[in-house]
Write an enzyme that holds these catalytic residues in place. Structure first.
Site, PDB file in Angstrom:
ATOM      1  NE  ARG B  50      35.190  46.419   7.159  1.00  0.00           N
ATOM      2  CZ  ARG B  50      34.129  47.205   7.104  1.00  0.00           C
ATOM      3  NH1 ARG B  50      34.258  48.491   7.407  1.00  0.00           N
ATOM      4  NH2 ARG B  50      32.949  46.735   6.769  1.00  0.00           N
ATOM      5  CG  ASP B  52      41.950  52.458   8.240  1.00  0.00           C
ATOM      6  OD1 ASP B  52      40.785  52.032   8.165  1.00  0.00           O
ATOM      7  OD2 ASP B  52      42.502  52.742   9.322  1.00  0.00           O
ATOM      8  CE1 TYR B 110      48.154  45.691   8.947  1.00  0.00           C
ATOM      9  CE2 TYR B 110      48.077  44.283  10.885  1.00  0.00           C
ATOM     10  CZ  TYR B 110      47.437  44.903   9.819  1.00  0.00           C
ATOM     11  OH  TYR B 110      46.094  44.728   9.639  1.00  0.00           O
ATOM     12  NE  ARG B 197      47.212  55.049  10.390  1.00  0.00           N
ATOM     13  CZ  ARG B 197      46.094  55.565   9.886  1.00  0.00           C
ATOM     14  NH1 ARG B 197      45.175  54.748   9.368  1.00  0.00           N
ATOM     15  NH2 ARG B 197      45.896  56.859   9.894  1.00  0.00           N
TER      16      ARG B 197
END
Lengths: 251, 251
Positions: B50, B52, B110, B197
């Protein structure tokens, strides 16, 4: 009363162009609303020129006349806090009271972007014309060369538009390829209505092999719009920068 | 019935994340709707993981099982024609029937982007965390070095989240500065919830001088989330690519 210059960047995707309209969101209307909320003054925003619906800008130059006690340098943050993310005031500076961003513009640079990958891209796509076909960059560069210099660009003007003079000086035009993205950067002393998009649309047909590079020279010589390609769509166009004589602009 | 892999790019700004929800626009829900319109089959889209709300992707890997007679290579155009511009199917390929994009993912990369210019930018801003303060890139690079390798990243996990194993391997992390944009690229065999993050938020505090580069090493050693910076906001994060063993993926 003082005159303040605002340098404005915008993603024009969801606006009906720069110029104010009664019932549609525009760049000018949105900024004037933020100015009113901030200063309670009804301020006219005057830009270096209009941009059409869907066209973007990185360095649109505008002026306002204001009596606000807010220091000029604080206007940037104060306005950005009242604007949607798609419009950003990049800079604010005091200018001479007779500085005019349209009449005094000496040069402008526009960029036209063409995305030639087989599928679109959610990050570059909004600021490009998605045209998923191979383009011969060398043919486009050869054709672009004919644009440079001072010419009567009547053949590159939206048909039916009535301007007095159609002679413009193009200082430079550069066509480059970055991966699947083709960028056409063009700098001139002024542009006729739709001129950059007609140049882009014609260069695309040249790159695709549908027209000869020489067709640009013929459009100039014969002043004939019908010899060119279609007007390329607005989403590929960005006003990069407007240049002035700084002696006329700043105290 | 065949299994088809879809490589998907999306601007996550206006979506409530990847995973389907009943009353909110999501990536999965939007693509499944397009699949239904196209094939009249109720197809489940399974992604590599997933993302966010607000997070973007350039190369999310998904699979579908379908009986459609539409050739796989034609699915790209057919689906893109039914999707909003913010979601693009980049590629479609047949894969082995037991290929699974989540369980078989070997590595993921990422990118976290931080825009440090004094004012925002309508073109890069939507895909960046706007943080208009100077950051010391060398301090950030020094701190990032502690991340590399196999570690127990329990201290980099959203507090309260309960996963069994918290050991992950980070193959590389690179911090670079392009004008006012800082990019953190991180490649690992898997990431805990919010891990990228939290790393970004901590590196920002290091770059700002609020924390020492060593704090990253301490977060690893002491498994203590509270030693780190805040979780950086979702809009700066993009899933770039997911890697697989191609012998397990293609016939």
């Amino acid at each position: 009363m003082r005159r303040v210059q605002l340098i404005v960047a915008y993603d024009g995707t969801n606006f009906h162009g720069f110029a104010k309209q009664n019932h549609a969101a525009t760049i000018q209307g949105t900024i004037e609303k933020a100015l009113y909320e901030l200063t309670k003054e009804k301020i006219d925003l005057v830009g270096s020129g209009r941009t059409d619906a869907g066209v973007h800008a990185k360095g649109q130059c505008c002026i306002i006349d204001t009596n606000t006690t807010i220091p000029t340098k604080n206007l940037v943050k104060a306005l950005n806090g009242r604007l949607p993310k798609s419009i950003v005031i990049k800079d604010a500076m005091d200018v001479k009271e007779d500085f005019h961003p349209r009449f005094m513009a000496k040069r402008k640079t526009y960029r036209y972007q063409i995305l030639t990958s087989s599928v679109n891209d959610p990050f570059v796509g909004p600021f490009s014309y998605f045209y998923p076909y191979p383009l011969d960059i060398e043919r486009m560069q050869k054709a672009a060369k004919y644009i440079e210099g001072e010419h009567d660009f009547k053949g590159f003007c939206a048909s039916g538009s009535s301007v007095k003079g159609t002679v413009r000086m193009v200082y430079s035009i550069e066509v480059r390829k970055v991966d699947d993205l083709i960028q056409i950067d063009i700098c001139g002393n002024g542009f006729l209505y739709n001129m950059v998009r007609i140049i882009a649309g014609t260069l695309i047909e040249v790159g695709r092999g549908k027209k000869a590079p020489r067709c640009i020279a013929e459009m100039i010589e014969k002043k004939d719009r019908t010899l060119g390609g279609p007007t390329a769509p607005p989403e590929g166009l960005t006003l990069l920068e407007v240049y002035y004589d700084d002696a006329l602009r700043y105290e």
